[in-house]
Scaffold this motif. Structure first.
Motif, mmCIF file in Angstrom:
data_model
loop_
_atom_site.group_PDB
_atom_site.id
_atom_site.type_symbol
_atom_site.label_atom_id
_atom_site.label_comp_id
_atom_site.label_asym_id
_atom_site.label_seq_id
_atom_site.Cartn_x
_atom_site.Cartn_y
_atom_site.Cartn_z
ATOM 1 N N SER A 51 34.318 10.449 -0.384
ATOM 2 C CA SER A 51 33.179 11.058 -0.572
ATOM 3 C C SER A 51 32.090 10.182 -0.451
ATOM 4 C CB SER A 51 33.380 11.970 -1.833
ATOM 5 O OG SER A 51 32.275 12.820 -1.725
ATOM 6 N N THR A 55 29.158 10.059 2.510
ATOM 7 C CA THR A 55 27.793 10.581 1.925
ATOM 8 C C THR A 55 26.907 9.156 2.345
ATOM 9 O OG1 THR A 55 28.229 10.021 -0.172
ATOM 10 C CG2 THR A 55 28.240 12.554 0.544
ATOM 11 N N ASP A 59 25.305 10.459 5.974
ATOM 12 C CA ASP A 59 24.418 11.161 5.481
ATOM 13 C C ASP A 59 24.830 12.574 5.520
ATOM 14 O OD1 ASP A 59 21.977 11.213 4.265
ATOM 15 O OD2 ASP A 59 20.876 11.669 6.264
ATOM 16 N N LEU A 62 26.402 16.573 0.089
ATOM 17 C CA LEU A 62 27.268 15.970 -0.892
ATOM 18 C C LEU A 62 28.426 17.237 -0.978
ATOM 19 C CD1 LEU A 62 25.279 14.987 -4.055
ATOM 20 C CD2 LEU A 62 26.405 13.618 -2.345
ATOM 21 N N GLY A 65 31.037 16.251 1.359
ATOM 22 C CA GLY A 65 31.680 15.187 0.935
ATOM 23 C C GLY A 65 32.733 15.203 -0.174
ATOM 24 N N HIS A 224 29.874 10.459 -7.511
ATOM 25 C CA HIS A 224 28.402 11.198 -7.380
ATOM 26 C C HIS A 224 27.797 11.290 -8.769
ATOM 27 C CE1 HIS A 224 28.574 11.398 -3.023
ATOM 28 N NE2 HIS A 224 29.847 12.036 -3.267
#
Lengths: 317, 293, 257
Positions: A51, A55, A59, A62, A65, A224
């Motif tokens: 992920s 990302t 790009d 999220l 990802g 994240h």
């Protein structure tokens, strides 16, 4: 007013607890069909790196990802699962342990992609992304009386909470069904389960893959939430830590995994001086548990007794 | 160059073989994978460092100290973590595995607290002595390691096949119930097995310290995993397989480092684990099918 | 003909557990498999349900060769068994044990289980209802929420039969169902097996309780050291010289021991 209650530090601990609950469940699910996976840290790493890289470099949103991270881990679970499930429990544990280490070594050495042991930084942070997204619609956290970073952590916690609830809901429903009965019959007596017409390979791969998927999901979320990851986040020690969450809390009921992850994440935070001795205590806890209460703190009997207690109280009222 | 690497590989391989023998003995008799074996090995190495470098003892005394300490650890491992689980109703076959994982992280982190995370130098008096044969250099340390390993393996093989205790151990490994009916004190044999296996781990610890001149709390984990890889390669519970597997791993690691990418050195063992388990779960030398355990 | 055992042999590391055994079972029969300990009776069950594959020979079920079929597929085809040393799922309620037996006659997957689709709910209801009926049949309905491990020995044996019946077998294999039962329990077991027969299920039974076997079975095969010694009706078996010798010889040995 709301702003005074919401302390980013507490919210961050809460988000760790929630991620750890997902991880504990990722061990619990394969265990419910009698399979011990020591590769959860590896699957977690696969989810996180997949992920994060997607990302950072492409790009992409999220959510895609994170889903991709979980799916790649799940697919890896199937690839490893199908052949190694011919093996009995102890061998599976070692194979998954080997897999976890291979994954970690690859993270360390594939420097052009993974930046080696330094790890990846600048991973899009979930809360900030959502804040920016909301700002695009003219939203400002001040409108609900929050500072930006309070909003960021609050959003993370809410999303994680939602995912944890959905996961528990999924697992519990699955357990109380034909699928769940098959899993626990395999756990209790594999041969007898097969002679009752259960395709044990299918159900073992199923639960193993679900575990890998969940670990991958937790890993992607971890990436994240933290914003940076490195191979040491996914070492053998992490795998053992996750195992302890589940084994300590109770490996027979999902409440055990939830309790174990919550309790063992909180204690080192609350009792700072314990933090240094955490692994020593973990070791002792494992030894004592296996000798005294191998099923962990919570088991079916304890749950039934608690339920009985509640019912009798209701009776008095 | 090639010959030198061959010598290095055999030295490393013979140490691996001794570590693997400890795993294989315990698995053969108890059917348990002792996840703490690597850490017992590490403790053995630290006893070596402490006695030689700090206390200034001679090497032979360090070996005895290491054997005694790891032997006692083995006894405690059996009494505290393995025996309580044996024959108890409703205990999953995973319980001993988890319990020994507990011992392993306990030992690792205890040493971490006592000795610190870094590497400790291991000084043996003859570390720099070497012999030149033609173009190749062989260190005396390597010869000592090789000799000790061979002696240990021969000793173990003779002990297993000729002595009464060794035969009892083999009978117990064959079938615990039958052995106890035949009058073997299986409790004693099991304890003895775990002690011997641990002491072998301790010896291997000193040998590794001598070979690489350093020891650290983390070395137990990687060595433990390598030992596992070897017994899976050689067949669980197979003594000759453990020896051959050790040499194979030692040689392949040395040649990878010499002619390939050293970063993946540690991965060989794990990749080996995965492939062998998938392709030939009974191991290269094993004939027993892995399923059913 | 429901089941046909055709020249079946099984060799374990040089020892012949079964040697060239042939017999066949007709529909609706109660068929006995008897013989001294170690004669190869349980091995025969393990071959029929393919826990092992035979070294040679064929097993034909309803005209289909099932010799190499996977265990769970054989159950799907309609053969289900009980075990000599009871293999229930210990920490599962009696009801759930029986419901597991109904596994191959139901088909809810992960999706429909998690979202409780209409068909899944209906299926669960039917499974529960059928399991309760079977528990009633074996006289255990009042214990439906009790863990299998907490049931008395004779109850566990009957629960195992109910679990096997839940898979809707056309052939039921019973491995020493009367072992460890007292006279009263054995009598009710007799009634139960007769009831199973009246449901149209063929029964193959291994049993040491000779009066029960003789009363229950339509035909019997006697195994001795892995070989078929005799086959026939209970009367024929009781008067067969070779059988009497095998059993008497065995008893003498036991007395000496």
């Amino acid at each position: 007013m709301l702003a005074d209650i919401i302390n980013p530090y507490f919210l961050q601990i809460l988000s760790f607890i929630l991620i750890n609950i997902l991880l504990a469940i990722s061990v619990y699910v394969p265990l419910s069909s009698g399979q011990l996976s020591l590769g959860s840290a590896g699957f977690m790493g696969v989810g996180a790196y997949t992920s994060a890289l997607l990302t950072i470099h492409f790009d992409i949103p999220l959510i895609i990802g994170i889903l991709a991270g979980a799916c790649v881990a799940g697919i890896l679970g199937i690839i490893v699962g199908i052949p190694s499930l011919r093996l009995s429990g102890v061998y599976l544990a070692i194979a998954t342990l080997g897999l976890g280490e291979v994954i970690r070594v690859i993270f360390v050495n594939w420097e052009s992609l993974t930046k080696g042991s330094i790890g990846l930084t600048g991973i899009p942070q979930m809360g900030r992304e959502i804040l920016n997204f909301a700002k695009g619609f003219g939203f400002d956290p001040a409108m609900i009386g929050l500072k930006s970073n309070q909003f960021v952590y609050l959003v993370i916690v809410l999303i994680l909470l939602l995912l944890v609830i959905a996961t528990i809901w999924f697992v519990v429903r699955q357990q109380n069904s034909r699928v769940g009965r098959s899993l626990s019959s395999i756990q209790m007596d594999e041969k007898a389960a097969e002679s009752m017409g259960i395709n044990i390979t299918y159900y073992k791969v199923l639960s193993f893959t679900q575990g890998a998927f969940l670990a991958g999901l937790a890993g992607a979320l971890f990436a994240h939430v933290m914003g940076y990851i490195s191979p040491s986040d996914f070492s053998y020690h992490r795998a053992v830590e996750i195992l302890i969450f589940t084994v300590f809390g109770g490996s027979e009921v999902i409440l055990g995994a939830v309790f174990g992850a919550t309790f063992l994440t909180l204690v080192p935070e609350v009792l700072r001086f314990i933090s240094d001795y955490r692994y020593i205590i973990y070791g002792i806890v494992l030894i004592i548990l296996m000798a005294v209460r191998p099923q962990g703190i919570f088991d079916i009997h304890l749950l039934n007794r608690l339920k009985g207690l509640k019912r009798s109280k209701g009776g008095v009222r | 160059m090639l010959l030198e690497q061959l010598v290095n590989g055999i030295t490393l391989g013979s140490i691996y073989a001794i570590v693997a023998l400890g795993f294989t003995l315990v698995f053969g008799v108890l059917g348990i994978i002792n996840m703490a074996h690597g850490e017992i090995f590490m403790v053995g190495a630290f006893v070596g460092v402490m006695t030689t470098s700090v206390l200034g003892w001679p090497l032979w005394l360090a070996f005895i100290a290491s054997i005694v300490v790891t032997g006692i650890l083995g006894y405690l491992l059996e009494r505290i973590t393995l025996r309580p689980l044996r024959g108890k109703k409703g205990v999953s076959h995973l319980a001993p595995l988890i319990s020994t994982i507990g011992v392993s992280i306990l030992l690792e982190n205890l040493s971490h607290h006592i000795f610190g995370a870094g590497n400790q130098p291991f000084r043996s008096s003859f570390a720099e002595i070497s012999i030149e044969i033609g173009s190749i250099t062989i260190y005396l340390v390597q010869i000592v390691i090789f000799a000790i390993s061979i002696l240990l393996m021969i000793g173990l093989t003779i002990w297993l096949s000729k002595t009464k205790a060794g035969k009892a151990l083999r009978a117990t490994a064959e079938n615990l119930e039958t052995a106890s009916i035949l009058g073997v004190d299986t409790k004693k044999i099991i304890t003895l097995t775990v002690i011997i296996a641990s002491a072998m781990g301790g010896i291997a610890g000193i040998l590794v310290g001598m070979a690489f001149n350093s020891v650290s709390p983390q070395m137990g984990l990687s060595m433990g995993l390598k030992g596992l890889a070897i017994i899976i390669l050689g067949g669980m519970g197979n003594v000759k397989g453990a020896m051959a597997g050790g040499l194979i791993l030692g040689l392949s690691e040395t040649f990878l480092v010499a002619f390939g990418d050293s970063g993946y050195r540690d991965a060989i063992a794990f990749i080996m684990i995965i492939f062998i388990l998938l392709l030939r779960p009974q191991g290269i030398f094993g004939s027993k099918i892995a399923e059913g355990r | 003909m429901v089941l046909k055992i055709q020249n079946v042999s099984k060799n374990f590391g040089g020892i012949n557990a079964l040697k060239d055994v042939t017999f066949s079972i007709n529909e609706g029969e109660i068929y006995g498999l008897i013989g001294p300990n170690g004669a190869g009776k349980t091995t025969m069950f393990n071959l029929i349900t393919n826990i092992f594959e035979p070294t040679s020979g064929e097993i034909i079920f309803n005209g289909e060769n099932i010799t190499a079929l996977k265990s769970y597929k054989i159950t799907e085809k309609g053969i289900c068994r009980t075990y000599q040393n009871i293999r229930l799922f210990p920490q599962m309620s009696a009801l759930k044990n029986v419901m597991v037996g109904g596994h191959c006659r139901s088909n809810a997957g992960v999706f429909s289980s998690v979202f409780r689709t209409k068909s899944q709910r209906k299926e669960e209801q039917e499974l529960t209802k059928k399991a309760e009926e079977l528990l009633e049949l074996v006289g255990l309905l009042e214990f439906k929420d009790t863990f299998a491990e907490n049931l008395a020995y004779g109850q566990q044996r009957r629960l195992e039969i109910a679990r096997a019946l839940a898979s809707n077998p056309s052939l039921l294999l019973l491995d020493e169902p009367a072992a460890g039962m007292n006279e009263k329990e054995t009598d009710s077991l007799y009634d139960l097996i007769k009831m199973v027969q009246s449901m149209g299920i063929t029964v193959l039974i291994i049993e040491h309780d000779m009066p029960l076997v003789m009363k229950l079975c339509d035909r019997i095969t006697v195994l001795n050291f892995g070989e078929k010694l005799a086959e026939g009706t209970p009367e024929e078996i009781q008067s067969n010289e070779a059988v009497i010798e095998a059993y008497l010889g065995k008893e003498e040995e036991e007395e000496i021991a």
